[in-house]
Design an enzyme around this catalytic site. Structure first.
Site, PDB file in Angstrom:
ATOM      1  N   ILE A   1       0.867  -1.171   0.000  1.00 45.56           N
ATOM      2  CA  ILE A   1       0.000   0.000   0.000  1.00 45.56           C
ATOM      3  C   ILE A   1       0.908   1.226   0.000  1.00 45.56           C
ATOM      4  CG2 ILE A   1      -2.006  -1.085   1.072  1.00 45.56           C
ATOM      5  CD1 ILE A   1      -1.169  -0.077   3.750  1.00 45.56           C
ATOM      6  N   ASP A   2       0.399   2.318  -0.539  1.00 45.77           N
ATOM      7  CA  ASP A   2       1.218   3.514  -0.719  1.00 45.77           C
ATOM      8  C   ASP A   2       1.775   4.034   0.604  1.00 45.77           C
ATOM      9  OD1 ASP A   2       0.540   3.391  -3.406  1.00 45.77           O
ATOM     10  OD2 ASP A   2      -1.155   4.770  -3.169  1.00 45.77           O
ATOM     11  N   LYS A   3       2.839   4.778   0.504  1.00 46.45           N
ATOM     12  CA  LYS A   3       3.495   5.337   1.691  1.00 46.45           C
ATOM     13  C   LYS A   3       2.512   6.062   2.598  1.00 46.45           C
ATOM     14  CE  LYS A   3       6.968   8.788   3.067  1.00 46.45           C
ATOM     15  NZ  LYS A   3       7.955   9.787   2.589  1.00 46.45           N
TER      16      LYS A   3
END
Length: 341
Positions: free
Chosen positions: A143-145
């Site tokens: 999942i994105d930062k």
């Protein structure tokens, strides 16, 4: 570093390539992926009827006796770091964590340290049996930062393969909670006119497109209808704020898992996520629709308002069905509270 030997016989009607035939027939308990087997072959670790074969494309006949020598997992070049983790579940094969916003999943040129993998290297220590021949966590999804929420990570080759297969078949249950601008409702003719968007029973928005890297901005993903990778997102409204709706709390779930998928698809539908600096955009909210406290909270939110809230899958070793939920993080709770007043 020690090694182990695996012996077996090639079954009838083998594939034309050696690596495919070996991958098909190697005992399941060996937990060797095709990628790992190709590396073993090229490094001289495989014998056919007593002769070393190093060409993964070589032909092999049914009945051939195969011996594979596999080195035990070596140390990873990624260093362990004592970084706090919120562990939801852990056993000998896998670990489920609730990642905080701001943490990168895997080291990369722009983020060489301080990542989830660095934290897991420290947390798991000697409990990592090796993934791909290296003692490291097996990342099967990301999942994105700046997205918070649930991730499952493999601690062994066998778990890594089993989890990766489930993600590839799209059988993993993944639900996200997000805050978006407007209300993606079936009653809105504008949304119905968006290419690739339609509504299913229950006011569920379904977005079907292709996704690929943007031609001029490599940090972005772009919606396509030819080329790229197939992507399907569904979303439903949980709660709306304002009259008419200025912001909505939505639940999204993935049929596929592409980079930035929810963020890109909701933006494509005209309902970008609150706080998303890449796809959401800043919107002027009417004081007639929302109280000033809610407007201020939306405008000051510092990341995309997206949280991986539910994760369900079959345990790759035991076959048990597992399902985990993570509550909204504090920043999204405060944003909701401001909108609800």
């Amino acid at each position: 570093m020690g090694s182990r030997q695996i012996t077996f016989v090639i079954a009838d009607n083998p594939p034309k390539r050696l690596d495919k035939a070996v991958s098909r027939d190697v005992p399941e308990e060996a937990a060797l992926s095709r990628t790992r087997l190709s590396k073993v072959i090229s490094e001289g670790g495989l014998q056919i009827n007593g002769t070393v074969v190093t060409d993964p494309k070589a032909k092999v006949a049914a009945g051939a006796e195969v011996l594979i020598e596999v080195e035990e997992a070596g140390e990873s070049h990624i260093g362990p770091e004592d970084i706090p983790l919120t562990v939801i579940y852990e056993d000998d094969d896998l670990i489920v964590v609730n990642k905080s916003a701001g943490m990168v999943v895997h080291p990369a040129p722009g983020s060489p340290s301080g990542t989830l993998v660095n934290a897991l290297m420290h947390h798991c220590g000697d409990n990592l049996s090796g993934v791909g021949g290296i003692k490291r966590p097996g990342i099967v999804h990301r999942i994105d930062k700046e997205t918070s929420g649930l991730l499952v990570v493999a601690k062994s080759d066998a778990a890594h393969q089993g989890l990766a297969a489930q993600f590839e078949k799209h059988t993993v249950e993944r639900y996200y909670r997000a805050l978006c601008y407007g209300a993606p409702a079936a009653t809105d003719p504008r949304v119905r006119g968006v290419k690739g968007a339609n509504f299913e029973p229950g006011n569920i928005l379904k977005i079907t497109t292709q996704l690929a890297r943007h031609k001029t901005d490599r940090q972005r993903q772009a919606v396509l209808f030819q080329g790229g990778r197939h992507a399907v997102t569904r979303a439903r409204i949980v709660e709306t704020f304002g009259e008419p709706a200025a912001v909505s709390l939505i639940e999204c779930w993935l049929e596929t898992g592409r980079t930035h998928q929810i963020r890109v698809h909701m933006s494509h539908a005209g309902h970008g996520l609150v706080g998303d600096p890449t796809y959401g955009g800043k919107r002027k909210l009417s004081a007639k629709a929302l109280p000033q406290k809610g407007i201020d909270a939306v405008q000051m939110f510092q990341r995309q308002a997206l949280h991986a809230a539910v994760l369900g899958f079959e345990h790759p070793i035991t076959g048990e069905m597992l399902r985990f939920e993570a509550p909204l993080p504090q920043d999204m709770k405060e944003l909701l509270s401001a909108l609800q007043q």
